[in-house]
Design a protein around this motif. Structure first.
Motif, PDB file in Angstrom:
ATOM      1  N   ILE A 342      17.995   9.581 -12.526  1.00  0.00           N
ATOM      2  CA  ILE A 342      18.326  10.701 -11.642  1.00  0.00           C
ATOM      3  C   ILE A 342      18.055  10.251 -10.212  1.00  0.00           C
ATOM      4  N   ALA A 343      19.072  10.315  -9.368  1.00  0.00           N
ATOM      5  CA  ALA A 343      18.940   9.898  -7.969  1.00  0.00           C
ATOM      6  C   ALA A 343      19.183  11.092  -7.056  1.00  0.00           C
ATOM      7  N   PHE A 344      18.162  11.450  -6.265  1.00  0.00           N
ATOM      8  CA  PHE A 344      18.289  12.494  -5.246  1.00  0.00           C
ATOM      9  C   PHE A 344      18.489  11.812  -3.897  1.00  0.00           C
ATOM     10  N   GLU A 345      19.573  12.139  -3.241  1.00  0.00           N
ATOM     11  CA  GLU A 345      19.850  11.583  -1.914  1.00  0.00           C
ATOM     12  C   GLU A 345      19.941  12.737  -0.924  1.00  0.00           C
ATOM     13  N   HIS A 346      18.956  12.829  -0.048  1.00  0.00           N
ATOM     14  CA  HIS A 346      18.878  13.931   0.916  1.00  0.00           C
ATOM     15  C   HIS A 346      19.298  13.441   2.294  1.00  0.00           C
ATOM     16  N   ARG A 347      20.267  14.096   2.861  1.00  0.00           N
ATOM     17  CA  ARG A 347      20.657  13.837   4.238  1.00  0.00           C
ATOM     18  C   ARG A 347      20.356  15.070   5.088  1.00  0.00           C
ATOM     19  N   LYS A 348      20.745  14.991   6.354  1.00  0.00           N
ATOM     20  CA  LYS A 348      20.408  16.084   7.264  1.00  0.00           C
ATOM     21  C   LYS A 348      21.023  17.402   6.817  1.00  0.00           C
ATOM     22  N   ASP A 349      22.287  17.370   6.402  1.00  0.00           N
ATOM     23  CA  ASP A 349      22.980  18.604   6.050  1.00  0.00           C
ATOM     24  C   ASP A 349      23.623  18.540   4.672  1.00  0.00           C
ATOM     25  N   TRP A 350      23.202  17.588   3.842  1.00  0.00           N
ATOM     26  CA  TRP A 350      23.862  17.395   2.543  1.00  0.00           C
ATOM     27  C   TRP A 350      22.884  16.778   1.558  1.00  0.00           C
ATOM     28  N   THR A 351      22.940  17.242   0.327  1.00  0.00           N
ATOM     29  CA  THR A 351      22.141  16.664  -0.764  1.00  0.00           C
ATOM     30  C   THR A 351      23.071  16.271  -1.904  1.00  0.00           C
ATOM     31  N   ARG A 352      22.824  15.086  -2.459  1.00  0.00           N
ATOM     32  CA  ARG A 352      23.615  14.621  -3.605  1.00  0.00           C
ATOM     33  C   ARG A 352      22.671  14.253  -4.738  1.00  0.00           C
ATOM     34  N   VAL A 353      23.021  14.752  -5.916  1.00  0.00           N
ATOM     35  CA  VAL A 353      22.255  14.470  -7.123  1.00  0.00           C
ATOM     36  C   VAL A 353      23.170  13.712  -8.079  1.00  0.00           C
ATOM     37  N   THR A 354      22.719  12.515  -8.493  1.00  0.00           N
ATOM     38  CA  THR A 354      23.507  11.679  -9.396  1.00  0.00           C
ATOM     39  C   THR A 354      22.673  11.356 -10.631  1.00  0.00           C
ATOM     40  N   VAL A 355      23.259  11.583 -11.790  1.00  0.00           N
ATOM     41  CA  VAL A 355      22.583  11.329 -13.058  1.00  0.00           C
ATOM     42  C   VAL A 355      23.461  10.394 -13.878  1.00  0.00           C
ATOM     43  N   THR A 356      22.883   9.269 -14.304  1.00  0.00           N
ATOM     44  CA  THR A 356      23.601   8.306 -15.153  1.00  0.00           C
ATOM     45  C   THR A 356      22.771   8.040 -16.401  1.00  0.00           C
ATOM     46  N   ASP A 357      23.452   7.636 -17.468  1.00  0.00           N
ATOM     47  CA  ASP A 357      22.758   7.286 -18.707  1.00  0.00           C
ATOM     48  C   ASP A 357      23.444   6.074 -19.324  1.00  0.00           C
ATOM     49  N   ASN A 358      22.851   5.528 -20.369  1.00  0.00           N
ATOM     50  CA  ASN A 358      23.379   4.342 -21.030  1.00  0.00           C
ATOM     51  C   ASN A 358      23.888   4.652 -22.430  1.00  0.00           C
ATOM     52  N   GLY A 359      24.254   5.893 -22.660  1.00  0.00           N
ATOM     53  CA  GLY A 359      24.751   6.264 -23.973  1.00  0.00           C
ATOM     54  C   GLY A 359      26.260   6.110 -24.081  1.00  0.00           C
ATOM     55  N   GLU A 360      26.755   6.221 -25.288  1.00  0.00           N
ATOM     56  CA  GLU A 360      28.190   6.170 -25.545  1.00  0.00           C
ATOM     57  C   GLU A 360      28.725   7.596 -25.536  1.00  0.00           C
ATOM     58  N   ALA A 361      29.218   8.005 -24.377  1.00  0.00           N
ATOM     59  CA  ALA A 361      29.670   9.392 -24.222  1.00  0.00           C
ATOM     60  C   ALA A 361      31.139   9.512 -24.579  1.00  0.00           C
ATOM     61  N   VAL A 362      31.535  10.702 -25.025  1.00  0.00           N
ATOM     62  CA  VAL A 362      32.937  11.032 -25.254  1.00  0.00           C
ATOM     63  C   VAL A 362      33.457  11.673 -23.972  1.00  0.00           C
ATOM     64  N   ALA A 363      34.462  11.056 -23.366  1.00  0.00           N
ATOM     65  CA  ALA A 363      34.860  11.460 -22.007  1.00  0.00           C
ATOM     66  C   ALA A 363      35.475  12.839 -21.955  1.00  0.00           C
ATOM     67  N   GLU A 364      36.521  13.083 -22.713  1.00  0.00           N
ATOM     68  CA  GLU A 364      37.282  14.309 -22.542  1.00  0.00           C
ATOM     69  C   GLU A 364      36.490  15.575 -22.839  1.00  0.00           C
ATOM     70  N   PRO A 365      35.748  15.665 -23.956  1.00  0.00           N
ATOM     71  CA  PRO A 365      35.019  16.902 -24.197  1.00  0.00           C
ATOM     72  C   PRO A 365      34.008  17.214 -23.120  1.00  0.00           C
ATOM     73  N   SER A 366      33.352  16.185 -22.556  1.00  0.00           N
ATOM     74  CA  SER A 366      32.328  16.448 -21.552  1.00  0.00           C
ATOM     75  C   SER A 366      32.950  16.874 -20.230  1.00  0.00           C
ATOM     76  N   VAL A 367      34.062  16.220 -19.861  1.00  0.00           N
ATOM     77  CA  VAL A 367      34.680  16.567 -18.577  1.00  0.00           C
ATOM     78  C   VAL A 367      35.233  17.969 -18.601  1.00  0.00           C
ATOM     79  N   SER A 368      35.835  18.367 -19.724  1.00  0.00           N
ATOM     80  CA  SER A 368      36.485  19.669 -19.789  1.00  0.00           C
ATOM     81  C   SER A 368      35.612  20.732 -20.431  1.00  0.00           C
ATOM     82  N   GLY A 369      34.356  20.412 -20.697  1.00  0.00           N
ATOM     83  CA  GLY A 369      33.490  21.375 -21.359  1.00  0.00           C
ATOM     84  C   GLY A 369      33.113  22.536 -20.471  1.00  0.00           C
ATOM     85  N   ASN A 370      32.543  23.560 -21.102  1.00  0.00           N
ATOM     86  CA  ASN A 370      32.181  24.758 -20.343  1.00  0.00           C
ATOM     87  C   ASN A 370      31.107  24.468 -19.310  1.00  0.00           C
ATOM     88  N   GLY A 371      30.158  23.564 -19.657  1.00  0.00           N
ATOM     89  CA  GLY A 371      29.065  23.274 -18.729  1.00  0.00           C
ATOM     90  C   GLY A 371      29.551  22.683 -17.429  1.00  0.00           C
TER      91      GLY A 371
END
Length: 424
Positions: A342-371
């Motif tokens: 989990i990477a938190f990058e705080h700037r003066k007027d913007w915050t970005r949160v990036t989360v990466t993992d090393n698992g084998e994810a299924v692309a389409e269900p996750s991208v189009s999921g309700n979450g």
């Protein structure tokens, strides 16, 4: 030009608003039409003067010019005072007939004034205007036949001209009212349909809320009771700690469920979504407590934080939502994932949160999921962005949002945390 169709609520046949209706509306409402009408009358009188000897009937040509100016000038007021303008035109015709024998040269301005009366005045005043216009022509009709008594037949042209002009005005007026009432009925019918649809959605949401409370609430209550009953029985710390965590998570989930159900029952005025006044906003402590809970499941979670952390409710609550959705996806969808960053990058007027993992994810269900869809809607509401997709060695979610009203707490610039399931 095709007509515009207006569906009415009480009639199967829609009202068609054609080009003639639009032209009549423009003539009735446009301020330019006032000047155009007066200008046409002025042009007609000038043409009449050029091709006749009407000015010879007056003491001088300037008297006739003044007559024309008074006729056309008064027509500029025909919308504001239609009946007084018609009365003035009748008096001008009477005066021109009795004094100079030139009443027949005053017909065009009088008919324009009569049209305005029929198009704008109440029915009683329309009738009075018709009678006045006809009476104003009596001396002129008598002047045509000075050698014999005047009969009803002599007034037929006058009755026809005045009646025809006022009938046309009344026809356009009736047409405008018909189209307008059709639009109003159509709008009322649309509003009634929308009200029924809102009622249907509210009833459906209430049924869903009841089902959610009965099923999920019951199951969560059972989990809470079971974990409380099992905690401490075996005196095994390795077992009691997960049971305690399960109990706490179940209690939080039950409280969230009750909040959502209450909001649904109370209607659209209550907004249970994060960031609203009706929701309990999460702090940065909640963010890192969530991370610790995920670590307790055995997933190694590394956290990096760059920049000065914004100590605002929106920043902490939005970060919590992003981290929770991302880690939930790791636990549920990332097959074989052992590590998340989990990477938190705080700037003066913007915050970005990036989360990466090393698992084998299924692309389409996750991208189009309700979450992900729900997360994207929440961030778009505050002008944020979400990017999710596969990487070379796992899955990545990156979300950014503005730091509205940021009040920096002066915390450190860069920090990093890497722990395993034991927190070491």
């Amino acid at each position: 030009m095709s007509p515009t169709r207006v569906s009415t609520a009480n009639s199967r046949d829609p009202v068609s608003r054609n080009s003639v209706d639009r032209l009549a509306d423009s003539w009735h409402t446009s301020r330019h039409a006032i000047w155009i009408g007066a200008g046409l009358v002025l042009l007609a009188q000038l043409v009449l003067t050029a091709f006749s000897s009407v000015e010879e009937l007056f003491p001088s040509a300037w008297v006739w010019v003044g007559w024309i100016v008074l006729q056309t000038g008064s027509l500029l007021l025909r919308r504001r005072w239609p009946l007084p303008v018609l009365v003035l035109q009748c008096l001008l015709m009477l005066a021109a007939t009795l004094l100079y024998g030139a009443g027949d040269y005053c017909w065009f301005p009088l008919l324009i004034a009569a049209y305005s009366v029929a198009g704008r005045c109440p029915p009683l005043l329309v009738g009075i205007g018709f009678v006045l216009a006809v009476l104003a022509a009596v001396p002129m009709v008598q002047a045509f036949r000075p050698d014999r008594p005047t009969t009803v037949a002599d007034f037929m042209p006058v009755l026809f001209y005045v009646g025809f002009v006022m009938a046309v005005a009344l026809g356009f007026r009736w047409r405008r009212q018909l189209v307008s009432s059709g639009i109003e009925r159509a709008a009322a019918a649309a509003e009634a349909r929308q009200a029924r649809e809102r009622q249907h959605r509210a009833e459906r949401a209430s049924r869903i809320a009841n089902d959610l409370h009965d099923s999920v609430g019951h199951n969560l209550t059972a989990i809470i009771a079971l974990t409380e009953g099992l905690t401490g029985i075996t005196n095994d710390r390795a077992l009691d700690e997960p049971l305690t965590m399960i109990n706490e998570l179940a209690r939080e989930a039950l409280e969230d469920t009750r909040t959502v159900v209450t909001a649904i029952h109370q209607g659209p005025d209550i907004d249970p979504t994060p960031g609203s006044d009706d929701a309990q906003l999460h702090t940065w402590d909640d963010v890192f407590e969530l991370i610790e809970r995920v670590r307790a499941t055995g997933l190694t979670v590394a956290v990096t934080e760059a920049g000065t952390r914004p100590e605002t409710e929106q920043a902490s609550d939005t970060s919590f939502i992003i981290v929770r959705e991302a880690l939930t996806n790791v636990l549920r969808h990332a097959s074989g994932a052992s590590r998340a960053v989990i990477a938190f990058e705080h700037r003066k007027d913007w915050t970005r949160v990036t989360v990466t993992d090393n698992g084998e994810a299924v692309a389409e269900p996750s991208v189009s999921g309700n979450g992900i869809r729900s997360l994207r809607r929440r961030l778009e509401a505050i002008s944020g962005t979400v990017d999710a997709g596969l990487t070379d060695d796992g899955w990545r979610i990156s979300a950014g949002f503005p730091n509205t009203g940021t009040d920096a707490a002066g915390q450190g610039s860069v920090s990093a945390h890497l722990t395993d399931k034991d927190g070491q």
